[in-house]
Write a protein that holds these residues in place. Structure first.
Motif: not given
Length: 393
Positions: A57-68, A85-87, A194-196
């Protein structure tokens, strides 16, 4: 003497989550951390799954996300890459790359907003029993203090000292503790930004190397090894990996992190009178991937809820708290057992076998594949897969 219902020792994601949910459950909560700045230094590659954040239930924040991160690139020893890929495939660690120095503070702030009191630069130095409660001695800015609590939640990292004070066996055998080293680097030239990336084989004996993108040409580049399988340190292996990998040979480090990662599966006993152990301290780390942020927070949530209920019951005994072991087993234990088997299988493979598997997988159609399908493909290639994985999925 400071008094509280619940004392959480360690303000990482698991500890802060425990403090938050104990406070939400109506308990008076104090959380202490030995560092002057929560979140530093970071201790991981900073990857979390979208599914995990949603579940918490954590709301996303651009403050702590560096990359999707939209996919995974798995690379065999000879450089053969398998891109998922995730799809197409459910990827347990794909999702977002965090800035832990911001995320950990964010989670501590969440705990504070729920009602927990935070004390930084406060080191727990001992613990004793007084009646049916416990007293933790601590040092804050050179001053000694004591905190009396009904419940102590130990979230103090691998091989928890607090857990040992309570009589729990929190140490890990060398075969279950990876030694990790990581650079944050600039000038990284990733094939798939965009991949790990995961690199398997003798570059990281007993574990794997990783490259996690953080935006532009910045990435976390690290590896975990088992010291039982090599005479070199994790740092030495990291230097060799960085020098030889095409993505990092021209990159420069701006930060170095080292530490241990418990990968042996959940501790069997995480409960004593007045004490619950959670997060890395309870080995709540995926044995296959080494990722522990989400699983630690899931365990922390359970710890906070059980602690609050125990305070409400007025019963802080092992007997009343042992439901925590049961709930953690249901949430994490069964999946960890499967991941542990998968890790054992991977560790049994030579570089040549890993190359052979990658060669078959790289041209496979993954449009509809799932875990069972991947295991079936592995079994066709490697008899070891049938032996190790055939009955799991």
């Amino acid at each position: 003497m400071i008094e509280t219902d619940v004392l959480v020792i360690g303000a990482g994601p698991a500890g802060s989550t425990a403090a938050k949910h104990a406070a939400l459950g109506g308990a008076q909560v104090i959380i202490i951390d030995k560092k002057s700045e929560i979140g530093t230094p970071k201790r991981c590659a900073e990857g979390v799954s979208k599914e995990g954040l949603s579940k918490l239930g954590i709301e996303l924040s651009p403050r702590w996300i560096t990359r999707e991160a939209t996919g995974v690139r798995m690379v065999s020893p000879n450089g053969t890459a398998v891109n998922l890929t995730e799809d197409k495939v459910k990827l347990p660690e794909a999702g977002y790359i965090l800035e832990r120095k911001v995320f950990d503070k964010h989670m501590a702030m969440d705990a504070a907003r729920a009602g927990a009191q935070i004390m930084v630069k406060t080191l727990a130095t001992g613990m004793r029993r007084e009646g049916d409660e416990v007293v933790v001695t601590a040092e804050n800015m050179g001053q000694e203090l004591e905190i009396k609590a009904k419940i102590v939640i130990a979230a103090d990292g691998p091989e928890s000292r607090v857990g040992r004070w309570a009589g729990l066996k929190t140490s890990s055998a060398p075969k279950n503790m990876e030694s990790c080293a990581q650079f944050e680097m600039v000038g990284v030239e990733m094939a798939e930004p965009n991949c790990i990336e995961f690199h398997f084989g003798s570059a990281a004996p007993g574990g794997y190397a990783w490259i996690f993108p953080k935006g532009d040409d910045i990435a976390n580049v690290g590896l975990g090894i088992l010291t039982t399988r090599t005479d070199k340190t994790a740092y030495q292996h990291l230097l060799e990996f960085v020098e030889s990998n095409p993505a990092t040979k021209n990159a420069q480090p701006v930060e170095l992190n080292v530490g241990g990662d418990p990968v042996g599966g959940l501790l069997n006993k995480k409960v004593a009178d007045n004490v619950l152990v959670t997060g890395d301290a309870a080995s709540m780390v995926n044995p296959l991937t080494g990722g522990g942020i989400i699983s630690g927070m899931l365990g922390g949530r359970i710890a906070g809820q059980v602690a609050a209920q125990s305070v409400d019951d007025g019963d802080y005994s092992h007997k009343n708290l042992k439901v925590y072991d049961k709930l953690c087993e249901e949430e994490l234990g069964e999946s960890f057992k499967k991941y542990l088997k998968a890790k054992e299988y991977l560790l049994s493979l030579s570089d040549e076998e890993l190359d052979e598997i990658a060669d078959v997988f790289k041209d496979s159609d993954f449009e509809t594949i799932n875990t069972k399908e991947m295991v079936r493909k592995l079994i066709k290639i490697s008899p070891k897969a049938l032996l190790k994985l055939g009955k799991l999925f």
